[in-house]
Design a protein around this motif. Sequence first.
Motif, short mmCIF file in Angstrom:
data_model
loop_
_atom_site.label_atom_id
_atom_site.label_comp_id
_atom_site.label_asym_id
_atom_site.label_seq_id
_atom_site.Cartn_x
_atom_site.Cartn_y
_atom_site.Cartn_z
N TYR A 98 0.59 -1.25 -0.27
CA TYR A 98 0.12 0.06 0.00
C TYR A 98 0.48 1.01 0.10
CZ TYR A 98 -3.45 3.20 0.87
OH TYR A 98 -4.59 4.39 1.30
N GLU A 99 1.04 1.82 -1.05
CA GLU A 99 1.37 3.58 -1.23
C GLU A 99 3.37 3.04 -1.25
OE1 GLU A 99 0.30 6.59 -1.65
OE2 GLU A 99 -1.80 5.82 -1.59
N GLY A 100 2.81 1.91 -1.57
CA GLY A 100 5.14 1.76 -1.44
C GLY A 100 5.45 0.41 -1.46
N TRP A 101 4.66 0.45 0.53
CA TRP A 101 4.97 -0.05 1.88
C TRP A 101 4.37 -0.86 1.40
CZ3 TRP A 101 8.77 1.77 5.02
CH2 TRP A 101 8.55 3.29 4.61
N GLY A 170 10.17 -3.06 4.16
CA GLY A 170 9.71 -1.62 3.76
C GLY A 170 9.57 -0.74 2.28
N ARG A 171 10.16 -0.05 1.74
CA ARG A 171 9.89 -0.15 0.21
C ARG A 171 10.42 -1.33 -1.13
NH1 ARG A 171 6.22 3.55 -1.24
NH2 ARG A 171 6.84 5.49 0.17
N GLU A 172 10.59 -2.30 0.34
CA GLU A 172 11.02 -3.94 -1.22
C GLU A 172 10.18 -4.78 -0.03
OE1 GLU A 172 11.69 -3.96 -4.21
OE2 GLU A 172 12.03 -2.13 -4.05
N MET A 173 10.14 -5.83 -0.69
CA MET A 173 9.38 -6.99 -0.20
C MET A 173 10.99 -7.66 0.70
SD MET A 173 7.17 -10.24 -0.56
CE MET A 173 7.71 -10.88 -1.98
N HIS A 174 11.61 -7.66 0.50
CA HIS A 174 12.82 -8.23 0.82
C HIS A 174 14.17 -7.40 0.67
CE1 HIS A 174 10.89 -11.47 -0.44
NE2 HIS A 174 11.19 -12.00 0.75
N GLU A 175 14.58 -7.25 2.23
CA GLU A 175 15.44 -5.91 2.19
C GLU A 175 16.63 -6.51 3.34
OE1 GLU A 175 12.72 -1.66 1.73
OE2 GLU A 175 14.25 -2.16 3.28
N GLY A 194 12.81 2.26 13.93
CA GLY A 194 12.11 2.45 12.87
C GLY A 194 12.69 1.16 11.95
N MET A 195 13.33 0.39 11.92
CA MET A 195 13.43 -0.81 11.40
C MET A 195 11.98 -1.98 11.34
SD MET A 195 17.38 -2.05 12.61
CE MET A 195 17.00 -3.14 11.30
N ALA A 196 12.18 -2.23 10.30
CA ALA A 196 11.42 -3.18 9.78
C ALA A 196 11.93 -4.57 9.14
CB ALA A 196 9.99 -2.98 8.91
N ILE A 197 11.39 -5.79 10.36
CA ILE A 197 11.89 -6.48 9.59
C ILE A 197 10.40 -7.88 9.80
CG2 ILE A 197 14.19 -6.53 10.78
CD1 ILE A 197 13.39 -8.29 12.96
N CYS A 198 11.04 -8.96 9.34
CA CYS A 198 9.71 -10.67 9.16
C CYS A 198 11.02 -10.68 10.06
CB CYS A 198 10.09 -10.56 7.55
SG CYS A 198 9.00 -9.47 6.98
#
Length: 246
Positions: A98-101, A170-175, A194-198
């Motif tokens: 959504y909106e690039g995220w 984040g802006r990519e599925m795999h970072e 502010g990091m996002a991880i899976c």
Amino acid sequence: MTIKSASDFADMRRAGRVVAKIHEALREAANPGVSLLDLDAIAARITRDAKTTSNFLNYHGFPAYTCLSVNDQIVHGIPSARTLEEGDILGVDAGAIYEGWHADAAITIAIGTIPDKTKTLIEATERAMWAGIEKSTVGTRLGDVGHAIGSVAEKHGFGIVREYTGHGIGREMHEEPQVLNYGRPGTGMKLRKGMAICIEPMFNMGSDATRVLDDGWTVVTDDGSLSAHFEHTVAITPDGPKVLTE
């Protein structure tokens, strides 16, 4: 990619809620006699209706909205006309943008009645995911997260899949960074605000060895044993980990 604003966080959270809705719908629909294509069609409808896009469809040529992996299939199963049977277990990996995220999450579902040992595999894999999430705080090292996940598998003697791991998102599925499902406490990168991880454990009933089928996507256990898979997208905040896909 760091989430820097409240609006970015809200956009990623909106994508995560769509993923949660897909999981909820497929958990209800996944019954004996239902085909994997039927389930993928449900995910496609939910994705479109929410005015989001799929981060799985056409990713390096992947042909579907979801990865649906049955029994000894660990991850990246391609939806097909195969119908579910009583006693199967089904891994559902789904994502949305959504909106690039991006947001990305997975669950494993029991189809009807399954043996107690299989229930333990599913429950342990989910519990390991939550153990990793609990450790995902500002200043914690990735080795601590991996150790928390892997310790659950080791307690039960399950194989920990090593070739396929959690990841930044984040802006990519795999970072970056890679988020391993095993590790030594006190080692690895420190998590930052502010990091996002899976967080994404995959445990096998048998050994940790894997192989890829001729379709070039589907990863299976090398010994034919069952495999379970769970995943959540998690934001690292000063107030602790925030799960974005529930």
